[in-house]
Design a protein around this motif. Structure first.
Motif, PDB file in Angstrom:
ATOM      1  N   LYS A  64       0.824  -1.215   0.000  1.00  0.00           N
ATOM      2  CA  LYS A  64       0.000   0.000   0.000  1.00  0.00           C
ATOM      3  C   LYS A  64       0.855   1.260   0.000  1.00  0.00           C
ATOM      4  N   HIS A  65       2.048   1.181   0.620  1.00  0.00           N
ATOM      5  CA  HIS A  65       2.943   2.341   0.637  1.00  0.00           C
ATOM      6  C   HIS A  65       3.542   2.578  -0.755  1.00  0.00           C
ATOM      7  N   TYR A  66       3.861   1.496  -1.480  1.00  0.00           N
ATOM      8  CA  TYR A  66       4.370   1.656  -2.842  1.00  0.00           C
ATOM      9  C   TYR A  66       3.297   2.301  -3.727  1.00  0.00           C
ATOM     10  N   ILE A  67       2.087   1.752  -3.616  1.00  0.00           N
ATOM     11  CA  ILE A  67       1.000   2.184  -4.500  1.00  0.00           C
ATOM     12  C   ILE A  67       0.658   3.657  -4.260  1.00  0.00           C
TER      13      ILE A  67
ATOM     14  N   ALA B 188      -2.922  -6.749  -4.161  1.00  0.00           N
ATOM     15  CA  ALA B 188      -2.697  -5.713  -5.165  1.00  0.00           C
ATOM     16  C   ALA B 188      -4.017  -5.196  -5.725  1.00  0.00           C
ATOM     17  N   GLU B 189      -4.917  -6.099  -6.061  1.00  0.00           N
ATOM     18  CA  GLU B 189      -6.201  -5.693  -6.634  1.00  0.00           C
ATOM     19  C   GLU B 189      -7.067  -4.988  -5.597  1.00  0.00           C
ATOM     20  N   ARG B 190      -6.932  -5.382  -4.334  1.00  0.00           N
ATOM     21  CA  ARG B 190      -7.674  -4.708  -3.262  1.00  0.00           C
ATOM     22  C   ARG B 190      -7.240  -3.253  -3.138  1.00  0.00           C
ATOM     23  N   ASN B 191      -5.988  -2.977  -3.549  1.00  0.00           N
ATOM     24  CA  ASN B 191      -5.461  -1.620  -3.491  1.00  0.00           C
ATOM     25  C   ASN B 191      -5.501  -0.913  -4.839  1.00  0.00           C
ATOM     26  N   GLY B 192      -6.324  -1.432  -5.752  1.00  0.00           N
ATOM     27  CA  GLY B 192      -6.593  -0.715  -6.993  1.00  0.00           C
ATOM     28  C   GLY B 192      -5.684  -1.012  -8.164  1.00  0.00           C
ATOM     29  N   LEU B 193      -4.880  -2.075  -8.080  1.00  0.00           N
ATOM     30  CA  LEU B 193      -4.001  -2.418  -9.192  1.00  0.00           C
ATOM     31  C   LEU B 193      -4.649  -3.443 -10.115  1.00  0.00           C
ATOM     32  N   HIS B 194      -4.182  -3.460 -11.356  1.00  0.00           N
ATOM     33  CA  HIS B 194      -4.649  -4.405 -12.362  1.00  0.00           C
ATOM     34  C   HIS B 194      -3.532  -5.390 -12.685  1.00  0.00           C
TER      35      HIS B 194
ATOM     36  N   VAL C 154       5.705 -10.807 -10.651  1.00  0.00           N
ATOM     37  CA  VAL C 154       4.393 -10.379 -11.141  1.00  0.00           C
ATOM     38  C   VAL C 154       4.466  -8.902 -11.529  1.00  0.00           C
ATOM     39  N   LYS C 155       3.630  -8.556 -12.505  1.00  0.00           N
ATOM     40  CA  LYS C 155       3.551  -7.171 -12.967  1.00  0.00           C
ATOM     41  C   LYS C 155       2.117  -6.683 -12.829  1.00  0.00           C
ATOM     42  N   PHE C 156       1.961  -5.522 -12.180  1.00  0.00           N
ATOM     43  CA  PHE C 156       0.654  -4.905 -12.005  1.00  0.00           C
ATOM     44  C   PHE C 156       0.716  -3.472 -12.559  1.00  0.00           C
ATOM     45  N   GLN C 157      -0.458  -2.924 -12.861  1.00  0.00           N
ATOM     46  CA  GLN C 157      -0.547  -1.541 -13.306  1.00  0.00           C
ATOM     47  C   GLN C 157      -1.611  -0.825 -12.517  1.00  0.00           C
TER      48      GLN C 157
END
Length: 280
Positions: A228-231, A257-263, A276-279
């Motif tokens: 969450k701090h990275y995001i 990751a998805e809970r914090n809004g990443l795809h 893994v890669k998220f956006q």
């Protein structure tokens, strides 16, 4: 900074067993690992060692019918470059695109990106699967002009490669003082600029960024706690590359990751290790 040197003997002694043991120890605070004929040698900061945590981690070892014995000593002060030269660090060649070596290596193959690393301890030379997985992602990514964070940077090998590929500005952070000093040396060795190195954890990110790409090659528990701090410091559309865990851990990493809004974009794997890669 004082380190404890642990010798772990594994039965059976296989690559899979030792890889899983390295991952388990990483979650218990160990920072560097060297394969031996009968197991692994692992290092942990003396002040971070928790005997109960280690025994609990080994009691819950995920591979059945595995025997693990260990002993430890206080690590003597060594010339770690000399130790690696004599025993461990061999050049790494990734196709014709990237070669990673130390100053003592001769006859190094030519490659598009030539990275010189002189490790002061066994941190992030590129040999471990998780590092090579992230290297593959960086080689395949458009980094030109992107602000990049290398969290848990170790030797800063990933930040150095990213800077060579056009990422700017770059920020490298590690909780360990050894890593910070070694990162500064390696950055100078490679003649790259615009990489700011600092000591700290995820709480130090509040005043940094924002970033277009974040790399975090640490371990599952720290990633889950700090994601969450990275995001929070990522620009819209920014990418997050994470490794330091196994393919079995992808679902829980993806859920957080998805809970914090990443795809979720994709994952890579090598010998059961994953990246893994998220956006955003």
């Amino acid at each position: 900074m004082k380190y404890l040197e642990f010798t772990f003997r594994t039965v059976p002694c296989t690559e899979i067993v030792n890889d899983v043991l390295s991952g388990v120890l990483g979650e218990a605070g160990f920072e560097s690992f060297v394969e031996q004929t009968d197991g692994i040698t692992a290092y942990i900061q003396k002040e971070l060692y928790n005997e109960s945590l280690l025994k609990e981690a080994l009691a819950d070892f995920p591979l059945p019918d595995t025997q693990i014995e260990y002993n430890f000593i206080e690590a003597e002060d060594k010339d770690w470059n000399e130790e690696w030269e004599k025993n461990f660090f061999q050049p790494i060649v990734i196709g014709d695109r990237c070669v990673i070596h130390s100053t003592f290596h001769n006859d190094v193959p030519q490659a598009e990106y030539d990275i010189v690393i002189n490790p002061q301890m066994a941190f992030g030379t590129g040999h471990h699967e998780t590092t090579s997985l992230i290297i593959g992602e960086l080689l395949d990514s458009d980094l030109q002009g992107k602000a990049l964070l290398d969290m848990g940077c170790g030797t800063s090998i990933l930040a150095i490669l990213a800077r060579m590929r056009g990422a700017s500005p770059c920020t490298a952070i590690d909780i360990d003082e050894w890593c910070v000093r070694n990162s500064l040396e390696n950055i100078e060795l490679n003649g790259v600029d615009n990489i700011a190195v600092s000591q700290g954890d995820a709480s130090s990110l509040e005043s940094k960024g924002p970033f277009d790409m974040v790399i975090a090659n640490i371990n599952r528990n720290i990633l889950l706690a700090d994601m969450k701090h990275y995001i929070a410091r990522m620009n819209p559309g920014a990418e997050l590359l994470m490794s330091g865990f196994y393919i079995d851990d992808i679902p829980v990493i993806r859920e957080e990751a998805e809970r914090n809004g990443l795809h979720f974009v994709h994952h890579r794997e090598k010998n059961r290790w994953a990246a893994v890669k998220f956006q955003k």
